[in-house]
Design a protein around this motif. Structure first.
Motif, PDB file in Angstrom:
ATOM      1  N   SER A 199     117.743 103.609  16.914  1.00 46.70           N
ATOM      2  CA  SER A 199     117.796 104.088  18.166  1.00 46.70           C
ATOM      3  C   SER A 199     117.085 103.735  18.432  1.00 46.70           C
ATOM      4  O   SER A 199     115.956 104.053  19.570  1.00 46.70           O
ATOM      5  CB  SER A 199     117.486 106.044  17.456  1.00 46.70           C
ATOM      6  N   GLY A 200     116.086 102.456  18.222  1.00 49.94           N
ATOM      7  CA  GLY A 200     115.497 101.728  18.946  1.00 49.94           C
ATOM      8  C   GLY A 200     113.943 102.902  19.267  1.00 49.94           C
ATOM      9  O   GLY A 200     113.578 103.661  18.412  1.00 49.94           O
ATOM     10  N   LYS A 201     113.170 102.567  20.502  1.00 54.72           N
ATOM     11  CA  LYS A 201     111.632 102.995  20.581  1.00 54.72           C
ATOM     12  C   LYS A 201     111.827 103.430  21.848  1.00 54.72           C
ATOM     13  O   LYS A 201     111.962 102.329  22.655  1.00 54.72           O
ATOM     14  CB  LYS A 201     110.974 102.254  19.736  1.00 54.72           C
ATOM     15  N   LEU A 202     110.601 104.488  22.342  1.00 56.48           N
ATOM     16  CA  LEU A 202     109.959 104.102  23.584  1.00 56.48           C
ATOM     17  C   LEU A 202     108.931 103.747  23.983  1.00 56.48           C
ATOM     18  O   LEU A 202     107.788 103.711  23.209  1.00 56.48           O
ATOM     19  CB  LEU A 202     109.728 105.666  24.111  1.00 56.48           C
ATOM     20  N   ALA A 203     108.890 102.198  24.644  1.00 59.29           N
ATOM     21  CA  ALA A 203     107.472 101.370  24.333  1.00 59.29           C
ATOM     22  C   ALA A 203     107.381 100.867  25.918  1.00 59.29           C
ATOM     23  O   ALA A 203     108.743 100.754  26.902  1.00 59.29           O
ATOM     24  CB  ALA A 203     107.886 100.958  23.269  1.00 59.29           C
TER      25      ALA A 203
END
Length: 448
Positions: free
Chosen positions: A384-388
């Protein structure tokens, strides 16, 4: 005039008699000395086909006369002699090789080397061999290592001339009998030897389901040969479902002593009903010190699978983000999972969802040296990836989708970071590490 004394004459006659007696005795001893037969050994039988084999012998000593005939003799009963089938392979002392022909397929034969001289016939030790089959023989099909979604089949495929074989393999199905015309549920390999033990691993099976499997062999002629069908049932490690406060239903799976939620968290509220702040993706996330979530948007086709992502403050909130009886795992609990499935170096490949829907080139590196994911325990780890922060201007965004998956742990790493568990598309490893608390990651729950 000389006169022979009678006593002297008697002594001469007696002496002559003794000489004759001695010579007669010596001649008699020589006549009764037994003749010496040859000494011979039988070599191992090699190059066995359905109709031929190679054997031979070694004449160690010829005895007291030259070996005039040597070879091997064989038949289908023990202790063959020269009245049975024979070869004639030169003469004398030394090693010789014999070509045995005219045999029947799949038949047991006994063979001995022989040698003949004037003293008689002598035989070497007996060797036993079985001629090969004209058609492939597939035996010893054994099922092992059955998990929720994988199983292994060991099989012996025997054929005397591998060059006449096109492919070997196995096929499986939930209906009986399976056939090799379904590429989806078949594994094909090229034969590489005459007698080979193969191990085939079946993947992407369904939990708690009965499968039928058999091995096969294709000849160049187009003929196909199957083994007997064996069946097995995959393990059922599914637990009961759990529902969050928003009514989202999650499946569970037991791995070792732990029971995990299979899907990523999708709730928008804490356990007590309070809302978790829905903060759009922006640099505002950098300043957050309270719980927040965001996602790809409800229009994203896999939103209900991947779910939103949360900062660590939502995970650590006293109002609890997990349903009753569940909790966010600590880094130590993540490591228990990793070690149980095989350790850091392989856990990613074992826990990741199979296929390409949520992973870019699922666990296959650009050089092709990393094997595909297997999801052997049904954990279904999604990317899901990440918020960065991303790019030269360090703008906050959701990144690494399809490439990496990250899941929060409940405990801090330091004042600005917390533990998490992560894995990537380009490796089969999985490990715990630290991550900025303000960043957005996925969440999974562990049963209390």
């Amino acid at each position: 005039m000389y006169r022979l004394d009678i006593n002297s004459k008697s002594r001469i006659i007696y002496s002559i008699f003794l000489v004759i007696l001695l010579l007669s005795s010596l001649l008699s001893c020589k006549k009764n000395t037994p003749k010496v037969i040859p000494t011979i050994t039988t070599t191992q039988v090699i190059k066995i086909t359905p109709n031929t084999a190679t054997c031979g012998g070694y004449v160690v000593e010829e005895g007291d006369a030259a070996v005039t005939v040597r070879g091997v003799c064989w038949c289908t009963t023990q202790n063959p002699t020269i009245i049975d089938n024979i070869t004639t392979d030169s003469k004398g002392r030394g090693v010789f090789v014999s070509q045995i022909t005219g045999l029947k397929p799949e038949t047991t034969y006994y063979v001995r080397a022989y040698a003949i001289n004037k003293a008689g016939t002598v035989y070497g030790e007996q060797r036993v061999f079985i001629t090969s089959a004209t058609d492939p023989k597939i035996t010893n099909t054994v099922i092992s290592d059955v998990t929720t979604i994988t199983a292994k089949l060991d099989v012996n495929i025997k054929y005397y001339d591998a060059s006449q074989m096109l492919e070997y393999g196995i096929c499986w199905s939930t209906s009986n009998p399976p056939t090799a015309d379904n590429d989806k549920n078949s594994i094909f390999i090229k034969p590489d030897s005459v007698l080979t033990n193969y191990s085939f691993k079946m993947t992407q099976l369904e939990c708690n389901k009965t499968y039928y499997v058999r091995a096969f062999a294709f000849k160049n002629s187009g003929d196909i040969y199957y083994s007997d069908v064996v069946s097995f049932t995959t393990k059922d490690n599914r637990g009961s479902t759990v529902t969050d406060i928003d009514g989202n239903v999650y499946h569970t799976v037991t791995i070792g002593t732990q029971t995990w939620m299979v899907e990523n968290l999708k709730t928008t509220r804490y356990r007590n009903g309070d809302s978790i702040a829905n903060v759009p993706v922006s640099n505002k996330w950098l300043q957050l010190t309270t719980g927040a979530y965001t996602g790809y948007g409800k229009d994203y086709q896999d939103y209900n699978v991947i779910g939103p992502i949360y900062n660590w403050y939502a995970v650590n909130d006293n109002r609890k983000i997990a349903p009753t009886g569940w909790h966010v795992p600590t880094d130590a609990e993540w490591r228990i999972l990793i070690q149980f499935v095989g350790g850091t170096s392989v856990a990613g490949g074992i826990l990741k969802e199979t296929g390409f829907r949520h992973w870019s080139m699922t666990s296959i590196r650009f050089d092709g040296n990393v094997p595909p994911a297997t999801d052997e325990w049904g954990f279904r780890a999604f990317s899901s990836g990440k918020l960065a922060q991303w790019g030269s201007d360090n703008t906050c965004c959701i990144c690494y989708g399809g490439m990496y998956g990250f899941w929060w742990a409940a405990n801090e790493y330091n004042s600005g970071a917390a533990w998490c568990m992560g894995m990537g598309y380009n490796r089969i490893s999985a490990e715990t590490n630290s991550n900025n608390k303000w960043e957005g990651l996925s969440v999974r729950f562990l049963k209390d």
